[in-house]
Motif scaffolding. Structure first.
Motif, PDB file in Angstrom:
ATOM      1  N   VAL A 235      10.558  -9.767 -18.214  1.00 52.31           N
ATOM      2  CA  VAL A 235      11.586 -10.026 -17.203  1.00 52.31           C
ATOM      3  C   VAL A 235      11.205 -11.221 -16.334  1.00 52.31           C
ATOM      4  O   VAL A 235      12.077 -11.967 -15.856  1.00 52.31           O
ATOM      5  N   ASP A 236       9.913 -11.444 -16.147  1.00 57.72           N
ATOM      6  CA  ASP A 236       9.460 -12.605 -15.384  1.00 57.72           C
ATOM      7  C   ASP A 236       9.646 -13.907 -16.158  1.00 57.72           C
ATOM      8  O   ASP A 236       9.792 -14.976 -15.567  1.00 57.72           O
ATOM      9  N   ALA A 237       9.632 -13.819 -17.499  1.00 57.48           N
ATOM     10  CA  ALA A 237       9.700 -15.025 -18.331  1.00 57.48           C
ATOM     11  C   ALA A 237      11.127 -15.416 -18.698  1.00 57.48           C
ATOM     12  O   ALA A 237      11.395 -16.588 -18.998  1.00 57.48           O
ATOM     13  N   LEU A 238      12.051 -14.460 -18.675  1.00 57.22           N
ATOM     14  CA  LEU A 238      13.427 -14.710 -19.075  1.00 57.22           C
ATOM     15  C   LEU A 238      14.295 -15.051 -17.867  1.00 57.22           C
ATOM     16  O   LEU A 238      14.042 -14.575 -16.754  1.00 57.22           O
ATOM     17  N   ARG A 239      15.322 -15.843 -18.084  1.00 54.54           N
ATOM     18  CA  ARG A 239      16.164 -16.305 -16.980  1.00 54.54           C
ATOM     19  C   ARG A 239      17.146 -15.252 -16.505  1.00 54.54           C
ATOM     20  O   ARG A 239      17.464 -15.165 -15.316  1.00 54.54           O
ATOM     21  N   HIS A 240      17.684 -14.467 -17.431  1.00 53.81           N
ATOM     22  CA  HIS A 240      18.746 -13.512 -17.089  1.00 53.81           C
ATOM     23  C   HIS A 240      18.396 -12.154 -17.683  1.00 53.81           C
ATOM     24  O   HIS A 240      19.046 -11.676 -18.614  1.00 53.81           O
ATOM     25  N   ALA A 241      17.353 -11.536 -17.147  1.00 54.70           N
ATOM     26  CA  ALA A 241      16.872 -10.277 -17.703  1.00 54.70           C
ATOM     27  C   ALA A 241      16.766  -9.199 -16.637  1.00 54.70           C
ATOM     28  O   ALA A 241      16.542  -9.485 -15.452  1.00 54.70           O
ATOM     29  N   THR A 242      16.939  -7.962 -17.080  1.00 56.75           N
ATOM     30  CA  THR A 242      16.837  -6.790 -16.218  1.00 56.75           C
ATOM     31  C   THR A 242      16.017  -5.735 -16.941  1.00 56.75           C
ATOM     32  O   THR A 242      16.190  -5.530 -18.146  1.00 56.75           O
ATOM     33  N   VAL A 243      15.139  -5.058 -16.210  1.00 55.18           N
ATOM     34  CA  VAL A 243      14.376  -3.952 -16.771  1.00 55.18           C
ATOM     35  C   VAL A 243      15.083  -2.641 -16.444  1.00 55.18           C
ATOM     36  O   VAL A 243      15.451  -2.391 -15.289  1.00 55.18           O
ATOM     37  N   ASP A 244      15.284  -1.829 -17.461  1.00 50.77           N
ATOM     38  CA  ASP A 244      15.842  -0.484 -17.296  1.00 50.77           C
ATOM     39  C   ASP A 244      14.720   0.495 -17.630  1.00 50.77           C
ATOM     40  O   ASP A 244      14.499   0.846 -18.782  1.00 50.77           O
ATOM     41  N   LEU A 245      13.967   0.913 -16.600  1.00 53.62           N
ATOM     42  CA  LEU A 245      12.814   1.788 -16.787  1.00 53.62           C
ATOM     43  C   LEU A 245      13.274   3.235 -16.828  1.00 53.62           C
ATOM     44  O   LEU A 245      13.939   3.709 -15.900  1.00 53.62           O
ATOM     45  N   ARG A 246      12.891   3.941 -17.886  1.00 53.73           N
ATOM     46  CA  ARG A 246      13.343   5.309 -18.107  1.00 53.73           C
ATOM     47  C   ARG A 246      12.189   6.290 -17.908  1.00 53.73           C
ATOM     48  O   ARG A 246      11.316   6.437 -18.756  1.00 53.73           O
ATOM     49  N   PRO A 247      12.175   7.010 -16.769  1.00 47.69           N
ATOM     50  CA  PRO A 247      11.096   7.972 -16.501  1.00 47.69           C
ATOM     51  C   PRO A 247      11.084   9.082 -17.556  1.00 47.69           C
ATOM     52  O   PRO A 247      12.133   9.549 -18.008  1.00 47.69           O
ATOM     53  N   GLY A 248       9.889   9.488 -17.943  1.00 45.08           N
ATOM     54  CA  GLY A 248       9.748  10.596 -18.876  1.00 45.08           C
ATOM     55  C   GLY A 248       9.854  10.218 -20.332  1.00 45.08           C
ATOM     56  O   GLY A 248       9.583  11.042 -21.203  1.00 45.08           O
ATOM     57  N   ASP A 249      10.257   8.987 -20.605  1.00 45.67           N
ATOM     58  CA  ASP A 249      10.426   8.580 -21.999  1.00 45.67           C
ATOM     59  C   ASP A 249       9.217   7.813 -22.505  1.00 45.67           C
ATOM     60  O   ASP A 249       8.560   7.076 -21.766  1.00 45.67           O
ATOM     61  N   GLY A 250       8.977   7.983 -23.818  1.00 43.21           N
ATOM     62  CA  GLY A 250       7.928   7.254 -24.498  1.00 43.21           C
ATOM     63  C   GLY A 250       8.505   6.202 -25.413  1.00 43.21           C
ATOM     64  O   GLY A 250       9.609   5.692 -25.194  1.00 43.21           O
ATOM     65  N   HIS A 251       7.794   5.937 -26.492  1.00 48.15           N
ATOM     66  CA  HIS A 251       8.131   4.821 -27.360  1.00 48.15           C
ATOM     67  C   HIS A 251       9.366   5.089 -28.217  1.00 48.15           C
ATOM     68  O   HIS A 251      10.137   4.169 -28.494  1.00 48.15           O
ATOM     69  N   VAL A 252       9.558   6.332 -28.633  1.00 51.30           N
ATOM     70  CA  VAL A 252      10.701   6.681 -29.479  1.00 51.30           C
ATOM     71  C   VAL A 252      11.832   7.275 -28.666  1.00 51.30           C
ATOM     72  O   VAL A 252      13.008   6.931 -28.866  1.00 51.30           O
ATOM     73  N   SER A 253      11.509   8.163 -27.756  1.00 53.31           N
ATOM     74  CA  SER A 253      12.567   8.870 -27.018  1.00 53.31           C
ATOM     75  C   SER A 253      13.439   7.932 -26.201  1.00 53.31           C
ATOM     76  O   SER A 253      14.600   8.250 -25.902  1.00 53.31           O
ATOM     77  N   VAL A 254      12.931   6.746 -25.847  1.00 52.46           N
ATOM     78  CA  VAL A 254      13.736   5.791 -25.090  1.00 52.46           C
ATOM     79  C   VAL A 254      14.974   5.362 -25.889  1.00 52.46           C
ATOM     80  O   VAL A 254      16.004   4.964 -25.306  1.00 52.46           O
ATOM     81  N   LEU A 255      14.912   5.481 -27.216  1.00 48.68           N
ATOM     82  CA  LEU A 255      16.059   5.118 -28.050  1.00 48.68           C
ATOM     83  C   LEU A 255      17.250   6.042 -27.846  1.00 48.68           C
ATOM     84  O   LEU A 255      18.378   5.703 -28.222  1.00 48.68           O
ATOM     85  N   ARG A 256      17.025   7.197 -27.262  1.00 49.07           N
ATOM     86  CA  ARG A 256      18.134   8.122 -26.985  1.00 49.07           C
ATOM     87  C   ARG A 256      19.189   7.495 -26.074  1.00 49.07           C
ATOM     88  O   ARG A 256      20.319   7.958 -26.000  1.00 49.07           O
ATOM     89  N   HIS A 257      18.820   6.430 -25.365  1.00 49.39           N
ATOM     90  CA  HIS A 257      19.733   5.807 -24.416  1.00 49.39           C
ATOM     91  C   HIS A 257      20.530   4.664 -25.039  1.00 49.39           C
ATOM     92  O   HIS A 257      21.238   3.944 -24.318  1.00 49.39           O
ATOM     93  N   LEU A 258      20.437   4.488 -26.349  1.00 50.98           N
ATOM     94  CA  LEU A 258      21.109   3.362 -27.005  1.00 50.98           C
ATOM     95  C   LEU A 258      22.606   3.341 -26.718  1.00 50.98           C
ATOM     96  O   LEU A 258      23.150   2.319 -26.302  1.00 50.98           O
ATOM     97  N   SER A 259      23.281   4.443 -26.943  1.00 48.93           N
ATOM     98  CA  SER A 259      24.727   4.462 -26.756  1.00 48.93           C
ATOM     99  C   SER A 259      25.105   4.164 -25.301  1.00 48.93           C
ATOM    100  O   SER A 259      26.033   3.397 -25.037  1.00 48.93           O
ATOM    101  N   ALA A 260      24.358   4.743 -24.363  1.00 52.26           N
ATOM    102  CA  ALA A 260      24.670   4.550 -22.944  1.00 52.26           C
ATOM    103  C   ALA A 260      24.500   3.101 -22.518  1.00 52.26           C
ATOM    104  O   ALA A 260      25.344   2.543 -21.804  1.00 52.26           O
ATOM    105  N   VAL A 261      23.415   2.443 -22.951  1.00 55.47           N
ATOM    106  CA  VAL A 261      23.171   1.087 -22.471  1.00 55.47           C
ATOM    107  C   VAL A 261      24.079   0.069 -23.154  1.00 55.47           C
ATOM    108  O   VAL A 261      24.300  -1.016 -22.598  1.00 55.47           O
ATOM    109  N   LEU A 262      24.625   0.403 -24.329  1.00 51.84           N
ATOM    110  CA  LEU A 262      25.572  -0.512 -24.933  1.00 51.84           C
ATOM    111  C   LEU A 262      26.816  -0.684 -24.091  1.00 51.84           C
ATOM    112  O   LEU A 262      27.519  -1.690 -24.185  1.00 51.84           O
TER     113      LEU A 262
END
Length: 262
Positions: A235-262
């Motif tokens: 996010v520091d290196a990109l011009r137009h970026a946002t971090v969406d930090l998901r508490p409680g999620d790991g490397h795979v479970s974060v994919l559960r949010h795919l539909s919502a973030v689209l």
């Protein structure tokens, strides 16, 4: 539908995607490039077609020794042109994340936005880059070169502690197809994974601050494979970026949010 376009192994959700808005899926490391059911479902819910391409040395795509992240994106440009897609949302999971961002640099007029899940950041040569990774040995070996990475592959074993409980729940549930696809990728050998790891610790081949598309960096707070610090570096290196930090999620479970973030 599975076909070959511009020499690469290409999967599309429809026989014809010309003129359509597409979700260009960049698979993790390692996978086959097949379209996974939860990816298809998320795209269907947003009226998007799906295009997924096996990176070089994965599945039916030929190897390109020494490829960079930018090289992969450049190879996808003729695929998108041949398919005639109208616009692209470039979405990458884990090892697909850098390639999703690279496509925005390679195809600025076509890629409308980027979404990554647990993407690594460019390697800065420091030991701190590996901090928080449960099992960084493969990437450490890659930083020493191809020969060292191949030697490590002979003893490499998955560390179960790399995943948190939420990851295992996702793999037992709606993302079971991901685990099955990772297993299927093993029949194609190690070159795809090896070349990905080497590309991540080399210069990516494009300037992150030149990416004009918006980038959403979705990151599990408990990720032990690619820790949250990498999202902050991006996010520091990109011009137009946002971090969406998901508490409680790991490397795979974060994919559960795919539909919502689209």
């Amino acid at each position: 539908m599975r076909t070959t376009v511009a020499g690469l192994d290409v999967h599309t959700s429809h026989d014809h995607v010309a003129g359509r808005d597409v979700l260009l899926w960049h698979h993790g490391s390692p996978q086959t490039g097949a379209i996974l059911p939860p990816v298809q479902a998320a795209a269907d819910a947003r009226g998007l077609a799906v295009v997924s391409v096996a990176r070089p040395a994965y599945a039916g795509s030929p190897r390109i020794p020494g490829r960079s992240v930018a090289d992969v994106a450049a190879g996808l440009r003729p695929v998108m042109e041949a398919l005639g897609v109208a616009s692209v949302i470039s979405v990458g999971a884990s090892g697909g994340g850098p390639h999703a961002i690279a496509c925005a640099a390679a195809m600025p007029g076509l890629v409308r936005r980027v979404v990554t899940f647990a993407s690594p950041a460019p390697f800065d040569g420091s030991d701190e880059w590996f901090a928080g990774m449960q099992a960084p040995q493969a990437l450490r070996a890659a930083a020493e070169g191809e020969e060292a990475r191949r030697r490590f592959a002979e003893i490499d074993e998955f560390d179960p502690a790399s995943f948190v409980d939420a990851d295992y729940a996702a793999l037992d549930g709606e993302w079971a197809s991901l685990g099955a696809d990772v297993a299927a990728s093993e029949s194609y050998g190690i070159d795809g994974l090896l070349d990905d790891d080497l590309a991540f610790v080399r210069p990516w081949g494009f300037a992150l601050d030149g990416v004009v598309a918006s980038v959403l960096l979705v990151q599990g707070e408990e990720d032990r494979v690619i820790p949250p610090r990498h999202a902050r570096l991006l996010v520091d290196a990109l011009r137009h970026a946002t971090v969406d930090l998901r508490p409680g999620d790991g490397h795979v479970s974060v994919l559960r949010h795919l539909s919502a973030v689209l």
